[in-house]
Design an enzyme around this catalytic site. Sequence first.
Site, short mmCIF file in Angstrom:
data_model
loop_
_atom_site.label_atom_id
_atom_site.label_comp_id
_atom_site.label_asym_id
_atom_site.label_seq_id
_atom_site.Cartn_x
_atom_site.Cartn_y
_atom_site.Cartn_z
N LYS A 10 0.82 -1.21 0.00
CA LYS A 10 0.00 0.00 0.00
C LYS A 10 0.87 1.28 0.00
CE LYS A 10 -4.01 -2.14 2.25
NZ LYS A 10 -5.06 -1.95 3.27
N ASN A 113 -2.12 0.08 6.69
CA ASN A 113 -1.61 -1.20 7.20
C ASN A 113 -0.72 -1.96 6.21
OD1 ASN A 113 -3.65 -1.97 5.52
ND2 ASN A 113 -4.71 -3.28 6.98
N HIS A 116 -2.23 -5.45 1.43
CA HIS A 116 -3.56 -6.02 1.23
C HIS A 116 -3.41 -7.44 0.72
CE1 HIS A 116 -7.61 -6.68 -0.40
NE2 HIS A 116 -7.00 -7.12 -1.49
N GLU A 127 -9.54 -9.92 -8.29
CA GLU A 127 -8.61 -8.82 -8.00
C GLU A 127 -7.41 -8.84 -8.95
OE1 GLU A 127 -7.96 -9.04 -3.73
OE2 GLU A 127 -10.03 -8.42 -3.33
P1 CMP Z 1 -7.63 -4.45 3.22
O1 CMP Z 1 -7.20 -5.86 3.41
O2 CMP Z 1 -6.96 -3.67 2.17
O3 CMP Z 1 -9.20 -4.42 2.95
C1 CMP Z 1 -10.06 -3.42 3.45
C2 CMP Z 1 -9.31 -2.38 4.21
O4 CMP Z 1 -10.10 -1.49 4.95
C3 CMP Z 1 -8.45 -3.06 5.24
O5 CMP Z 1 -7.38 -3.68 4.61
C4 CMP Z 1 -8.08 -1.90 6.15
O6 CMP Z 1 -6.88 -1.27 5.78
C5 CMP Z 1 -9.24 -0.97 5.93
N1 CMP Z 1 -9.98 -0.82 7.17
C6 CMP Z 1 -10.58 -1.77 7.88
N2 CMP Z 1 -11.15 -1.25 8.98
C7 CMP Z 1 -10.87 0.08 8.95
C8 CMP Z 1 -11.16 1.15 9.81
N3 CMP Z 1 -11.88 0.97 10.93
N4 CMP Z 1 -10.71 2.38 9.46
C9 CMP Z 1 -10.01 2.56 8.31
N5 CMP Z 1 -9.69 1.57 7.47
C10 CMP Z 1 -10.11 0.34 7.79
#
Ligand code: CMP
Length: 138
Positions: A10, A113, A116, A127
């Site tokens: 990311k 984070n 993904h 995807e």
């Molecule tokens: P990802 O695996 O990319 O898929 C959905 C994303 O939403 C997840 O990782 C997180 O990075 C994001 N996400 C999940 N919960 C929250 C939250 N409470 N606030 C912001 N982002 C979130």
Amino acid sequence: MSNLTFGIIKPDAVRAGNHGKIIAKVLANGFKIRGMKLIHQSLKDAEGFYAVHAERPFFGELTEFMSSGPCVVLALEKENAVPAWRELMGATNPAEAAEGTLRKEFATSIGENAVHGSDSDENAAIEIAYFFSKLELV
Ligand code: CMP
């Protein structure tokens, strides 16, 4: 169980210059890279990719973040690729991520984070097709 999954390094991790270290860990953990490119998504690209989360309260924050800078998209091959990649990534919230996982080492918050990964074989195929043409997969 399929042997392919889809991953994203990311924008937070690319901005911090951690994409090389993450790719090294991907390879060290036995994944084969079948597709890889550096892209900068538009807001519309990110909204399309995360359409399943459109009703979530964090959708705006998530799609703005994912279009805020370059990221690396990956098509990864390994036996049981989807759970294997999720295990290497660690828990979505880095505060809960196990020692040795990518999110423990590189993520700063639940939103930013670092990586993904697809949550099912079906979504992995969708995807991969969202970001890669047939020619870009080896
Ligand atoms: P990802 O695996 O990319 O898929 C959905 C994303 O939403 C997840 O990782 C997180 O990075 C994001 N996400 C999940 N919960 C929250 C939250 N409470 N606030 C912001 N982002 C979130």
